[in-house]
Design a protein around this motif. Structure first.
Motif, PDB file in Angstrom:
ATOM      1  N   GLU A 100       0.735  -1.191   0.216  1.00 37.64           N
ATOM      2  CA  GLU A 100       0.060   0.087   0.182  1.00 37.64           C
ATOM      3  C   GLU A 100       0.844   1.253  -0.034  1.00 37.64           C
ATOM      4  OE1 GLU A 100      -0.028  -2.403   2.408  1.00 37.64           O
ATOM      5  OE2 GLU A 100      -1.753  -3.472   1.671  1.00 37.64           O
ATOM      6  N   LYS A 101       1.898   1.232   0.472  1.00 34.29           N
ATOM      7  CA  LYS A 101       2.715   2.276   0.728  1.00 34.29           C
ATOM      8  C   LYS A 101       3.717   2.912  -0.411  1.00 34.29           C
ATOM      9  CE  LYS A 101       3.497   1.564   5.648  1.00 34.29           C
ATOM     10  NZ  LYS A 101       4.545   1.666   6.722  1.00 34.29           N
ATOM     11  N   ILE A 102       3.786   1.796  -1.584  1.00 35.18           N
ATOM     12  CA  ILE A 102       4.525   2.086  -2.672  1.00 35.18           C
ATOM     13  C   ILE A 102       3.714   2.333  -3.916  1.00 35.18           C
ATOM     14  CG2 ILE A 102       6.880   0.930  -1.938  1.00 35.18           C
ATOM     15  CD1 ILE A 102       5.966  -1.463  -3.647  1.00 35.18           C
ATOM     16  N   GLU A 103       2.358   2.408  -3.702  1.00 37.38           N
ATOM     17  CA  GLU A 103       1.555   2.865  -5.071  1.00 37.38           C
ATOM     18  C   GLU A 103       1.734   1.959  -6.160  1.00 37.38           C
ATOM     19  OE1 GLU A 103       1.983   7.151  -5.646  1.00 37.38           O
ATOM     20  OE2 GLU A 103       2.260   7.415  -3.480  1.00 37.38           O
ATOM     21  N   PRO A 104       1.354   0.600  -6.187  1.00 38.79           N
ATOM     22  CA  PRO A 104       1.753  -0.188  -6.955  1.00 38.79           C
ATOM     23  C   PRO A 104       0.610  -0.052  -8.253  1.00 38.79           C
ATOM     24  CG  PRO A 104       0.496  -1.548  -5.383  1.00 38.79           C
ATOM     25  CD  PRO A 104       1.054  -0.322  -4.801  1.00 38.79           C
ATOM     26  N   LYS A 105       0.854  -0.551  -9.509  1.00 40.09           N
ATOM     27  CA  LYS A 105       0.217  -0.257 -10.465  1.00 40.09           C
ATOM     28  C   LYS A 105       0.719  -1.387 -11.489  1.00 40.09           C
ATOM     29  CE  LYS A 105      -1.374   4.073  -9.901  1.00 40.09           C
ATOM     30  NZ  LYS A 105      -1.410   4.171  -8.599  1.00 40.09           N
ATOM     31  N   LYS A 106      -0.389  -2.029 -11.953  1.00 41.90           N
ATOM     32  CA  LYS A 106      -0.241  -3.501 -12.367  1.00 41.90           C
ATOM     33  C   LYS A 106       0.091  -3.268 -14.004  1.00 41.90           C
ATOM     34  CE  LYS A 106      -2.811  -7.081 -11.496  1.00 41.90           C
ATOM     35  NZ  LYS A 106      -3.941  -8.268 -11.497  1.00 41.90           N
ATOM     36  N   ILE A 107       1.139  -3.745 -14.507  1.00 42.06           N
ATOM     37  CA  ILE A 107       1.477  -3.622 -15.869  1.00 42.06           C
ATOM     38  C   ILE A 107       0.997  -4.711 -16.717  1.00 42.06           C
ATOM     39  CG2 ILE A 107       3.512  -3.293 -17.436  1.00 42.06           C
ATOM     40  CD1 ILE A 107       5.122  -1.963 -15.232  1.00 42.06           C
ATOM     41  N   LEU A 108       1.412  -5.928 -16.211  1.00 46.66           N
ATOM     42  CA  LEU A 108       1.025  -7.083 -16.706  1.00 46.66           C
ATOM     43  C   LEU A 108       0.734  -8.112 -15.959  1.00 46.66           C
ATOM     44  CD1 LEU A 108       1.479  -7.921 -20.042  1.00 46.66           C
ATOM     45  CD2 LEU A 108       3.527  -9.060 -19.434  1.00 46.66           C
ATOM     46  N   PRO A 109      -0.470  -8.774 -16.239  1.00 48.00           N
ATOM     47  CA  PRO A 109      -0.975  -9.768 -15.402  1.00 48.00           C
ATOM     48  C   PRO A 109      -0.258 -11.107 -15.487  1.00 48.00           C
ATOM     49  CG  PRO A 109      -2.660  -9.663 -17.000  1.00 48.00           C
ATOM     50  CD  PRO A 109      -1.328  -8.407 -17.353  1.00 48.00           C
ATOM     51  N   TYR A 110      -0.041 -11.931 -14.587  1.00 51.68           N
ATOM     52  CA  TYR A 110       0.864 -13.164 -14.382  1.00 51.68           C
ATOM     53  C   TYR A 110       0.478 -14.059 -15.623  1.00 51.68           C
ATOM     54  CZ  TYR A 110      -3.407 -15.562 -12.911  1.00 51.68           C
ATOM     55  OH  TYR A 110      -4.717 -16.209 -12.588  1.00 51.68           O
ATOM     56  N   ASN A 111      -0.742 -14.249 -16.090  1.00 45.22           N
ATOM     57  CA  ASN A 111      -0.791 -15.044 -17.452  1.00 45.22           C
ATOM     58  C   ASN A 111      -0.158 -14.677 -18.699  1.00 45.22           C
ATOM     59  OD1 ASN A 111      -2.950 -13.112 -16.879  1.00 45.22           O
ATOM     60  ND2 ASN A 111      -4.317 -14.268 -18.319  1.00 45.22           N
ATOM     61  N   TYR A 112       0.708 -13.299 -18.606  1.00 44.51           N
ATOM     62  CA  TYR A 112       1.108 -12.936 -19.580  1.00 44.51           C
ATOM     63  C   TYR A 112       2.736 -12.802 -19.615  1.00 44.51           C
ATOM     64  CZ  TYR A 112      -3.131 -11.508 -22.034  1.00 44.51           C
ATOM     65  OH  TYR A 112      -4.685 -11.486 -22.647  1.00 44.51           O
ATOM     66  N   LEU A 113       3.162 -13.384 -18.479  1.00 43.88           N
ATOM     67  CA  LEU A 113       4.372 -13.384 -18.046  1.00 43.88           C
ATOM     68  C   LEU A 113       5.220 -14.432 -18.873  1.00 43.88           C
ATOM     69  CD1 LEU A 113       6.651 -12.625 -16.282  1.00 43.88           C
ATOM     70  CD2 LEU A 113       5.934 -14.490 -14.753  1.00 43.88           C
TER      71      LEU A 113
END
Length: 124
Positions: A70-83
């Motif tokens: 919560e403290k580092i303001e995460p933003k998802k770039i790519l979901p795991y199923n595209y890794l």
């Protein structure tokens, strides 16, 4: 036999199933293997990391294991199923995807293998 993919840290020998729920921030769910952008708490600069298992056994963002998500303001770039392995190695070269066999056992079989009674207390 059933198999599952694990995001494995080559340095620690620890891993977690890709796609396993990790945490929620601002009503958005994050899973092991998600590629996430965040603000580095030490430099204040943008950074990126994979959601993975930290050495203390918590599911956090690699590169920010010491920080609460919560403290580092995460933003998802790519979901795991595209890794992909190539993408993963570009972000963190000390991770690999391993396919492991999952042995399905009844509670009785587990107790017989361990030699003592087991009480199931959660789903993890």
């Amino acid at each position: 036999m059933k198999t599952e993919k694990i995001l494995h840290n080559k340095h620690t020998g620890m891993g977690a199933p890709i796609g396993k729920y990790a945490f929620t921030v601002n009503n958005r769910q994050y899973y092991v293997g998600d590629l996430v952008a965040f603000k580095d708490s030490h430099t204040g600069k943008p950074s990126a990391g994979l959601v993975a298992l930290s050495q203390d056994g918590l599911l956090r963002i690699c590169g920010a294991f010491m920080d609460e998500p919560e403290k580092i303001e995460p933003k998802k770039i790519l979901p795991y199923n595209y890794l992909t392995p190539l993408l993963m190695n570009r972000v963190h070269d000390h991770y690999e995807v391993r396919e492991v066999k999952v042995k399905q056992m009844t509670l009785t079989e587990i107790e017989d293998a361990l030699g003592y009674k087991v009480e199931i207390v959660g789903n993890d």
